[in-house]
Design an enzyme around this catalytic site. Sequence first.
Site, short mmCIF file in Angstrom:
data_model
loop_
_atom_site.label_atom_id
_atom_site.label_comp_id
_atom_site.label_asym_id
_atom_site.label_seq_id
_atom_site.Cartn_x
_atom_site.Cartn_y
_atom_site.Cartn_z
N HIS A 191 34.92 45.77 23.85
CA HIS A 191 34.25 46.90 24.53
C HIS A 191 35.24 47.97 25.00
O HIS A 191 34.84 49.00 25.52
CB HIS A 191 33.35 46.43 25.67
CG HIS A 191 33.98 45.44 26.58
ND1 HIS A 191 34.81 45.81 27.61
CD2 HIS A 191 33.91 44.08 26.62
CE1 HIS A 191 35.22 44.70 28.24
NE2 HIS A 191 34.70 43.65 27.66
N HIS A 212 42.97 50.87 30.48
CA HIS A 212 42.08 50.85 29.32
C HIS A 212 41.42 52.21 29.20
O HIS A 212 41.61 53.08 30.06
CB HIS A 212 41.01 49.74 29.48
CG HIS A 212 40.14 49.97 30.64
ND1 HIS A 212 40.45 49.52 31.92
CD2 HIS A 212 38.99 50.68 30.78
CE1 HIS A 212 39.51 49.91 32.76
NE2 HIS A 212 38.63 50.62 32.09
N HIS A 266 37.85 54.72 27.82
CA HIS A 266 36.44 54.89 27.42
C HIS A 266 36.40 56.14 26.56
O HIS A 266 37.10 57.12 26.86
CB HIS A 266 35.55 55.06 28.66
CG HIS A 266 35.63 53.91 29.61
ND1 HIS A 266 34.72 52.87 29.63
CD2 HIS A 266 36.55 53.61 30.58
CE1 HIS A 266 35.07 52.00 30.57
NE2 HIS A 266 36.18 52.42 31.15
N GLU A 307 33.44 58.72 31.38
CA GLU A 307 32.44 58.07 32.24
C GLU A 307 32.07 59.00 33.39
O GLU A 307 30.89 59.28 33.61
CB GLU A 307 33.01 56.75 32.77
CG GLU A 307 33.30 55.76 31.64
CD GLU A 307 33.03 54.34 32.04
OE1 GLU A 307 33.79 53.79 32.86
OE2 GLU A 307 32.05 53.77 31.54
N HIS A 315 41.54 54.71 32.46
CA HIS A 315 41.44 54.04 33.76
C HIS A 315 42.66 53.17 34.02
O HIS A 315 42.98 52.28 33.22
CB HIS A 315 40.18 53.16 33.79
CG HIS A 315 38.91 53.96 33.91
ND1 HIS A 315 37.67 53.46 33.59
CD2 HIS A 315 38.71 55.25 34.30
CE1 HIS A 315 36.76 54.39 33.79
NE2 HIS A 315 37.37 55.50 34.22
N THR A 320 32.71 50.01 36.31
CA THR A 320 31.70 50.65 35.45
C THR A 320 31.26 49.72 34.33
O THR A 320 30.49 50.11 33.45
CB THR A 320 32.26 51.94 34.81
OG1 THR A 320 33.32 51.56 33.90
CG2 THR A 320 32.78 52.91 35.85
N THR A 321 31.79 48.48 34.35
CA THR A 321 31.35 47.49 33.37
C THR A 321 31.01 46.22 34.15
O THR A 321 31.51 46.02 35.26
CB THR A 321 32.47 47.16 32.36
OG1 THR A 321 33.54 46.53 33.05
CG2 THR A 321 32.97 48.41 31.66
N1 LIG Z 1 35.88 50.56 33.82
S1 LIG Z 1 36.51 50.00 35.17
O1 LIG Z 1 37.85 50.51 35.36
O2 LIG Z 1 35.58 50.29 36.26
C1 LIG Z 1 36.65 48.30 35.08
N2 LIG Z 1 35.65 47.48 34.73
C2 LIG Z 1 36.07 46.17 34.77
C3 LIG Z 1 37.38 45.97 35.12
S2 LIG Z 1 38.09 47.46 35.42
ZN LIG Z 2 37.08 51.72 32.79
#
Ligand SMILES: NS(=O)(=O)c1nccs1
Ligand SMILES: [Zn+2]
Length: 264
Positions: A66, A95, A97, A107, A120, A206-207
């Site tokens: 993902h 990572h 998006h 996002e 992120h 956000t996941t």
């Molecule tokens: N997309 S996020 O940075 O909010 C995230 N989701 C899970 C671990 S870090």
């Molecule tokens: Zn993220």
Amino acid sequence: APWGYSKENGPATWHKDCPIANTGVRQSPIDLITTGQTCAKYDSNLKPVIVSYPAFSEATFLNNGHSVQFQPSAGNLSELSGGPLTKKYKFEQFHFHWGNNDSEGSEHRVNGKMYPAELHLVHWNSESPNFSSFQEAVGSNDPHALCVLGFFLKVGAENASLKPITDLLSKVKNAGSSVSFPGKFDLKAVLPETLTDYYTYDGSLTTPPLAECVKWIVFKEPIEVSTAQMEAFRAVDDGHGKPITGNYRPPCPLHTRTVAASFK
Ligand SMILES: NS(=O)(=O)c1nccs1
Ligand SMILES: [Zn+2]
């Protein structure tokens, strides 16, 4: 079936395993509105964000189906402080998006505008007495257990600092594949010099599990990448023989939250 971004397992279905998706009042991402009633409010007390990112020497680059994720070994000494934070945070992973065209992919949005991608940088509070790892921080119910730095990506000149990452994407094309990152990676060089202009608000992952434990800091200034670098993301597979496209969650209701801006 594991969650993802398709019709069958995408954001609209996540509430089945994670009820907080629909019942949470501090979900992320959000649309960052800069004018009008619910707009971001300038806070002159907000200081620049301070990062200490010595070049990582040992890391794994993974396609988890993902997203693609860069995770240094646990011994990394990278730290985050300043900005709206009162504690020191430890770097966990970064990572991305992205979307399948340049008009979508980020996002967070700014007045409804999406950027083609969003980076992120995920950190956890290393000074809390309640947890001593990222996973424990996620499960801690602490509202600021995590701090995620968000950077928009926009299409422009090739980004030499991100080239070692985008050049590696073809090596993790298949979901579940990972490579040991060759050599050192200088994350500091990817970021704008001054980390002064940002939005900040209390939100969530956000996941899934969508835990409401994140202090979000989203920077105003996008990072430029080339079209070729954007295309490299769009060739990464999701584990069902298709490219991951549109691994971004739509914006969530602000509810009673306010967004602060460190700039006028
Ligand atoms: N997309 S996020 O940075 O909010 C995230 N989701 C899970 C671990 S870090
Ligand atoms: Zn993220």
